[in-house]
Design a protein around this motif. Structure first.
Motif, short mmCIF file in Angstrom:
data_model
loop_
_atom_site.label_atom_id
_atom_site.label_comp_id
_atom_site.label_asym_id
_atom_site.label_seq_id
_atom_site.Cartn_x
_atom_site.Cartn_y
_atom_site.Cartn_z
N ASP A 39 0.82 -1.22 0.00
CA ASP A 39 0.00 0.00 0.00
C ASP A 39 0.85 1.27 0.00
N TRP A 42 1.96 1.70 -3.58
CA TRP A 42 0.84 2.12 -4.41
C TRP A 42 0.55 3.61 -4.22
N ASN A 63 -6.33 3.08 -0.69
CA ASN A 63 -4.92 3.43 -0.49
C ASN A 63 -4.67 4.92 -0.39
N ARG A 135 1.16 5.07 5.77
CA ARG A 135 -0.28 4.96 5.66
C ARG A 135 -0.89 6.04 6.56
#
Length: 569
Positions: A39, A42, A63, A135
C-alpha cells in the motif's frame, strides 16, 4: 484536579514517564528502514503524483489517505531514500505518545492508570507498525487524540495562555482526522458527544466550543457531500456482515488482534472496578462495530483508534487492582508484586499480539531466494510480488528470469504460501487460490518472517493425468506469441492463474521484446486440448510440470544443500 505527588515521589514519576516515552520512541524506530509495503508503494506511485484536487477527492480506492498522500509527496520530493516517505506517519506516531498520556490522565484522574495506559499504548504492536508505514492510520490516531485532549482541557484544566488552546486543538484535530480517513467521523462523533456532555455545565467554555463544533460540522458535511460518490464506491472494499455469528466473530477477532488477551483482561477489570469512569468509553465500541451492520465492516486496521479507549480501560483496571493490593500487603511488597505481574502480563501479551502482526523483511527475503539453487522456482503470494519486486528491482526480476530459463531435469518449487495452496492473478485482475493435490510435509521458517514449503515439479511430455495441478512455464518468447498461448489456456481453463506476474515484465533481447511467464491451473479434464501442438508451437520455450509434494527425504536433502551453499558463500 488530582493532587500532585509528594516531592519524594516526583523523581520516580519522572523516571517512569520518561522510560515509557523512550520505550515508545525506540519501538517506533525498529522497522523504519525496512522495505516498503504494497500500500505504501501504491500510494507513492499512483496517488502522490496527482494534483491536489485529485488527492483530496479520489477516495474510491482505500490506499489514498489525503493528508498522508500529501506527506508522501513532500518527502519523496525532498529526500531520495524510499523510507523517508514514512516520516509523516512516524512523527504522528511519536506525537501520539504524549497526547495519549495527557488524555489518559485527564480522563482517569489517576497517574498510575495514565502511566499503565500509556505503557500499553507505547507497546501496542499494530500502533507501532503503522507508525512506521506510510499509511494514514498513525496520522488519524494523532489527530483523534488531539481532538479528545482539546475537549478534556476545555472542562476544568483550561490553560491560562493561550486561553482558547482547547478550541484550536479540537478544530485542528477534527479537520486533520477527517482529511486523513473518512472513517474518523465515527470516533469524532463519540468524542464530541462525551466531551460536550462533560462541558455542558460550564457556560464560558461551552460557547467557544459550540462555535468550533458548529463550524466543524458544516465543513465536514460539505466535504462528505463533495466526495459522496467516491465514498459510496469505496464501500465495495468492505466486508458485509450478514448475521450475528459473523458480527460476533468480527468483534472478537478484531479486539484480540488489536489488543491481545492480557490487555483485554485488564480492560475488563477496569469496566468492573471503575464503572463510573469506564462505562462511557463503551460508546466507542458500540458506534464503531455498529456501523459495520449499517454499512460494511473494514479490516482490523480500520478499528485501530479503539486501542486508545482499551488502553485507558486497562490502565484503570491496573490502578484499581493496585489499590486492592495495597490493602492486603505492605506498600513496597505490593508495588513490586504489581510491577512483576504487569511485566509478565505485557510480555505474554506482546508475544501473542506479535503473532497477529508478522513483520516481513523484503530485502532479506531477496537474499534468501537468490541463494536457492538455480533449478528451484519460488511462488509468492499474488500481493507480495509487488513489494518484493519493487524493493529489490532489478535484481529480483533478473534472478527470476534466469530461473525460468534453467532446463535442469529435476526441478522444485519453493512456496511462501500456506501448505496445499498457491495463488495468482485471474483474468479479472483479482487474486485467486488454487488448491493443490496434496499438502507437503515439511515446513521451513525463514529469517525474513516467511514460512516456506517445497513441491516437486515433474515435467510431463504427454497428456497430464486427470485431476492434476499444472505449472506451465514460458521461456523468453515474443509478447504477442505469449498472449496467444495464454489465450489458449484461458479458453480451455478459465480459472487458470498467472504466478508471480510482477516478476515477469517485458525485457529487450538483442533489440527485440521478450517475455517469460508462469501459469498454474487445475487440469481436471485434460481431454480435448491439443497438448502436442501447444508444446511445439514454441519449440523449447514451453514446459509443463505437474506440482507434487516433495518427499520427506528429498526435502531434507534440499535443506542441507541450501545450508551448504550458504556456508560456501
Amino acid at each position: 484536579m488530582p493532587s500532585a505527588p509528594p516531592p519524594r515521589d516526583r523523581r520516580l514519576h519522572r523516571l517512569l514517564w520518561g522510560g515509557v516515552l523512550l520505550i515508545g520512541i525506540a519501538a517506533r524506530l525498529t522497522h523504519l528502514f525496512s522495505g516498503l509495503e504494497y500500500d505504501e508503494i501504491w500510494t507513492l506511485e499512483n496517488f502522490a503524483p496527482l494534483p491536489l484536487s485529485r488527492i483530496l477527492t479520489d477516495l474510491a480506492l482505500p490506499n489514498n489517505h489525503p493528508l498522508n498522500t500529501l506527506g508522501v509527496w513532500i518527502c519523496a520530493t525532498l529526500f531520495q531514500s524510499p523510507w523517508s516517505i514514512r516520516l509523516p506517519a512516524l512523527l504522528a506516531g511519536l506525537g501520539a505518545l504524549p497526547l495519549m498520556a495527557l488524555v489518559a490522565f485527564l480522563w482517569s484522574r489517576k497517574w498510575l492508570a495514565a502511566w499503565v495506559a500509556t505503557l500499553i499504548f507505547a507497546l501496542c504492536t499494530p500502533v507501532i507498525l503503522y507508525a512506521q508505514q506510510a499509511r494514514g492510520y498513525s496520522i488519524q490516531l494523532f489527530f483523534l487524540l488531539l481532538f479528545a485532549a482539546g475537549f478534556l482541557l476545555a472542562r476544568k484544566f483550561r490553560p491560562a495562555k493561550p486561553r482558547f488552546l482547547p478550541e484550536i486543538m479540537v478544530f485542528l484535530g477534527g479537520a486533520g482526522a477527517i482529511l486523513t480517513l473518512p472513517t474518523s467521523i465515527l470516533y469524532l462523533g463519540v468524542i464530541a458527544l462525551i466531551g460536550y456532555f462533560l462541558c455542558r455545565s460550564l457556560p464560558f467554555s461551552r460557547l467557544p466550543l459550540r462555535t468550533v463544533l458548529t463550524l466543524g460540522v458544516v465543513l465536514t458535511a460539505l466535504w462528505y457531500g463533495v466526495n459522496y460518490q467516491a465514498l459510496q464506491a469505496a464501500r465495495v472494499w468492505g466486508i458485509p456482515v450478514t448475521g450475528f455469528p459473523q458480527f460476533l466473530e468480527l468483534f472478537v477477532d478484531t479486539m484480540m488482534q488489536l489488543n491481545g488477551p492480557a490487555v483485554l483482561l485488564l480492560a475488563l477489570c477496569g469496566l468492573l472496578l471503575r464503572s463510573r469512569r469506564s462505562w462511557p468509553l463503551l460508546l466507542f465500541y458500540v458506534v464503531a462495530f455498529g456501523s459495520a451492520l449499517v454499512t460494511n465492516a473494514g479490516g482490523t486496521r480500520v478499528y485501530l483508534p479503539l486501542t486508545v479507549p482499551t488502553a485507558i480501560l486497562a490502565g484503570m483496571g491496573a490502578e484499581a487492582i493496585s489499590r486492592r493490593l495495597y490493602r492486603c500487603f505492605p506498600r513496597p511488597w505490593s508495588s513490586a508484586l504489581l510491577l512483576l505481574l504487569l511485566a509478565a502480563l505485557l510480555f505474554w501479551n506482546g508475544k501473542q499480539n506479535a503473532k497477529e502482526w508478522p513483520v516481513r523483511d523484503w530485502y532479506l527475503l531477496h537474499e534468501e531466494l537468490r541463494r536457492l539453487a538455480p533449478e528451484e522456482l519460488f511462488a509468492l503470494d499474488a500481493g507480495d510480488g509487488y513489494p518484493y519486486c519493487w524493493n529489490n528491482y532489478p535484481g529480483a526480476v533478473e534472478d527470476y528470469r534466469q530461473r525460468l530459463l534453467d532446463r535442469s531435469p529435476e526441478r522444485s518449487l519453493v512456496s511462501l504460501l500456506p501448505p496445499g495452496t498457491l495463488n495468482g492473478i485471474a483474468s479479472d485482475g483479482g487474486s485467486r487460490a488454487l488448491v493443490l493435490e496434496q499438502k507437503p510435509e515439511a515446513l521451513e521458517p525463514l529469517a525474513s518472517g516467511f514460512t516456506a514449503c517445497r513441491y516437486r515439479l515433474e515435467e510431463l511430455s504427454g497428456i497430464p493425468p486427470a485431476g492434476s495441478r499444472l505449472l506451465v512455464l514460458f521461456r523468453s518468447v515474443p509478447p504477442e506469441e505469449l498472449q496467444f498461448q495464454i489465450h489458449q489456456i484461458r479458453r480451455r481453463w478459465p480459472d487458470a492463474l498467472q504466478l508471480n506476474p510482477w516478476l515477469t515484465p517485458v525485457s529487450m533481447n538483442d533489440g527485440r521484446p521478450r517475455q517469460s511467464a508462469t501459469w498454474i491451473l487445475p487440469c481436471d479434464t485434460p481431454e480435448g486440448f491439443d497438448w502436442e501442438s501447444f508444446r511445439n508451437r514454441l519449440r523449447g520455450a514451453v514446459s509443463i510440470y505437474r506440482i507434487l509434494p516433495m518427499e520427506r527425504k528429498k526435502a531434507v536433502n534440499h535443506e542441507i544443500s541450501d545450508k551448504n551453499s550458504l556456508e560456501k558463500r
